[in-house]
Design a protein around this motif. Structure first.
Motif, PDB file in Angstrom:
ATOM      1  N   LEU A 172     -14.307  -1.610  -2.825  1.00 30.82           N
ATOM      2  CA  LEU A 172     -13.309  -2.632  -2.480  1.00 30.82           C
ATOM      3  C   LEU A 172     -11.885  -2.253  -2.868  1.00 30.82           C
ATOM      4  CD1 LEU A 172     -15.252  -5.931  -3.294  1.00 30.82           C
ATOM      5  CD2 LEU A 172     -14.850  -4.858  -1.074  1.00 30.82           C
ATOM      6  N   THR A 173     -11.708  -1.063  -3.454  1.00 28.07           N
ATOM      7  CA  THR A 173     -10.355  -0.564  -3.723  1.00 28.07           C
ATOM      8  C   THR A 173     -10.105   0.740  -2.976  1.00 28.07           C
ATOM      9  OG1 THR A 173     -11.143   0.547  -5.743  1.00 28.07           O
ATOM     10  CG2 THR A 173     -10.210  -1.657  -5.996  1.00 28.07           C
ATOM     11  N   ASN A 174     -10.996   1.076  -2.055  1.00 29.42           N
ATOM     12  CA  ASN A 174     -10.849   2.309  -1.293  1.00 29.42           C
ATOM     13  C   ASN A 174      -9.599   2.246  -0.413  1.00 29.42           C
ATOM     14  OD1 ASN A 174     -11.429   4.254   1.077  1.00 29.42           O
ATOM     15  ND2 ASN A 174     -13.019   4.742  -0.414  1.00 29.42           N
ATOM     16  N   PRO A 175      -8.832   3.335  -0.327  1.00 28.70           N
ATOM     17  CA  PRO A 175      -7.616   3.337   0.514  1.00 28.70           C
ATOM     18  C   PRO A 175      -7.891   3.021   1.976  1.00 28.70           C
ATOM     19  CG  PRO A 175      -7.661   5.261  -0.933  1.00 28.70           C
ATOM     20  CD  PRO A 175      -8.990   4.605  -1.067  1.00 28.70           C
ATOM     21  N   CYS A 176      -9.123   3.266   2.453  1.00 30.32           N
ATOM     22  CA  CYS A 176      -9.435   3.048   3.868  1.00 30.32           C
ATOM     23  C   CYS A 176      -9.383   1.578   4.268  1.00 30.32           C
ATOM     24  CB  CYS A 176     -10.817   3.613   4.188  1.00 30.32           C
ATOM     25  SG  CYS A 176     -10.894   5.410   4.128  1.00 30.32           S
ATOM     26  N   ILE A 177      -9.516   0.664   3.318  1.00 33.12           N
ATOM     27  CA  ILE A 177      -9.533  -0.751   3.696  1.00 33.12           C
ATOM     28  C   ILE A 177      -8.157  -1.392   3.546  1.00 33.12           C
ATOM     29  CG2 ILE A 177     -11.962  -0.986   3.083  1.00 33.12           C
ATOM     30  CD1 ILE A 177     -11.143  -2.454   0.571  1.00 33.12           C
ATOM     31  N   GLY A 178      -7.174  -0.601   3.131  1.00 33.30           N
ATOM     32  CA  GLY A 178      -5.811  -1.104   3.061  1.00 33.30           C
ATOM     33  C   GLY A 178      -5.456  -1.718   1.719  1.00 33.30           C
ATOM     34  N   GLU A 179      -4.197  -2.010   1.567  1.00 30.88           N
ATOM     35  CA  GLU A 179      -3.689  -2.553   0.306  1.00 30.88           C
ATOM     36  C   GLU A 179      -3.948  -4.049   0.175  1.00 30.88           C
ATOM     37  OE1 GLU A 179      -1.970  -1.159  -2.265  1.00 30.88           O
ATOM     38  OE2 GLU A 179      -2.187   0.885  -1.520  1.00 30.88           O
TER      39      GLU A 179
END
Length: 347
Positions: A108-115
């Motif tokens: 849930l903090t992966n860069p792929c899902i956005g800021e």
């Protein structure tokens, strides 16, 4: 009471989500180039080995406490039983804190899902909190319903006995209270074992699918032994709860088979959808993170409240300092074993 069929429905729903809703989203993270060591045929060989190894380890782990209760050394009335139970609870507690929750935070903090909004709020901790709270509410509501039903029956029986002698009435009343306490304990054990298995199954099938979609044999090889030990220890904790629940034999067999086969099923699903599944797609990461967080919350609650608090705060243990030290040491050993496995996974 949560029926086992509910677990089947939830697992089926999870599988459908993973196959249909998660795999088609794309982001730039999905298109990473694959190295020369991504040998599909070799990876498949290790996946098949993992399916067999993890399945056997899972069955051994979950069956040990179930069959061990027939031996006097680990009888529930024996002190050694408290050690085994504390170790199993430590394994489950560490699984929630050290293995599952960090994976949920990573997803849930992966860069792929956005800021936004994922880095603006600790969703993993929030969902874990909700999972543990919902588990508490379910247990409370079911136990409350059972308690009220028993109280109504007891009042009716006492009214019927009013015409008899006082000593007979008191005897009947005492017997009904003892029976009520035993029924409540049995029901609680059933609820605990079924909710615990649900939390473990959610984690296991996600882990199995992740392994199944991997095409890198160098990634799979070291994980086979680690995951086998992980499932064996986790199975011991689940088997301990199943043995306490006093299920009929066919229900025990169903729960054991579900736990033993869920990881290979996850690998099979992963192999089947490996061409279309994108581990790093936003939807896949979000759903995986939410499910892992909920699973972690359930396991942490079950370990602390249902497995440890009952025994560690019992009159029997509080009266003996020696008896307190043993389970505390066993608990720490369970935590340490699973923490070492977490280090081994990262090595």
């Amino acid at each position: 009471m949560i029926k086992f069929s509910t677990c089947k429905i939830l697992i089926t729903t999870l599988t459908i989500l993973l196959q249909q809703n998660l795999v088609f989203s794309k982001c730039h993270c999905d298109n990473q180039t694959q190295g020369s060591d991504h040998k599909v045929s070799e990876a498949l060989k290790y996946k098949l080995i993992a399916m067999a190894s993890v399945s056997v380890a899972s069955l051994i782990g979950v069956c040990l406490p179930i069959f061990a209760k027939n031996f006097s050394l680990v009888n529930p009335k024996n002190d050694l039983y408290l050690l085994v139970k504390a170790f199993a609870a430590g394994v489950i507690l560490a699984t929630g804190f050290v293995h599952i929750l960090p994976e949920a935070f990573e997803a849930l903090t992966n860069p792929c899902i956005g800021e936004k909004p994922w880095r603006m709020f600790p969703f993993s901790g929030f969902v874990a909190m909700v999972g543990s709270t919902v588990t508490l509410i379910i247990e409370t509501l079911v136990m409350g319903c059972h308690k009220r039903s028993k109280m109504t029956k007891a009042q009716t029986m006492n009214y019927d006995e009013e015409t008899h002698a006082d000593d007979r009435s008191n005897h009947v009343h005492s017997s009904s209270l003892a029976s009520e306490r035993q029924d409540s304990a049995d029901l609680r054990n059933v609820i605990v074992s079924q909710i615990l298995e649900l939390g473990i199954l959610l984690h296991s099938i996600i882990l199995g699918i992740s392994l199944g979609v991997s095409a890198n044999p160098n990634t799979i090889k070291p994980l086979v032994l680690v995951i086998s030990f992980h499932q064996c220890f986790e199975g011991m904790g689940l088997g301990e709860c199943i043995s306490q629940a006093q299920f009929k034999y066919y229900k025990i067999a169903i729960m054991v088979l579900f736990f033993g086969l869920i990881f290979p099923i996850g690998i099979s699903i992963g192999i089947g959808i490996s061409n279309i599944y994108h581990e790093r797609s936003p939807k896949a990461l979000i759903v995986e993170g939410f499910l892992l967080s909920a699973s972690a919350g359930i396991l942490i609650y079950m370990a602390l409240v249902d497995l440890l608090a009952n025994d560690f705060m019992s009159t029997k243990m509080l009266r003996s300092f020696r008896l307190q030290l043993g389970p505390c040491f066993a608990l720490l050993m369970g935590l340490i074993c699973m923490s070492i496995l977490a280090l081994w996974e990262e090595a």
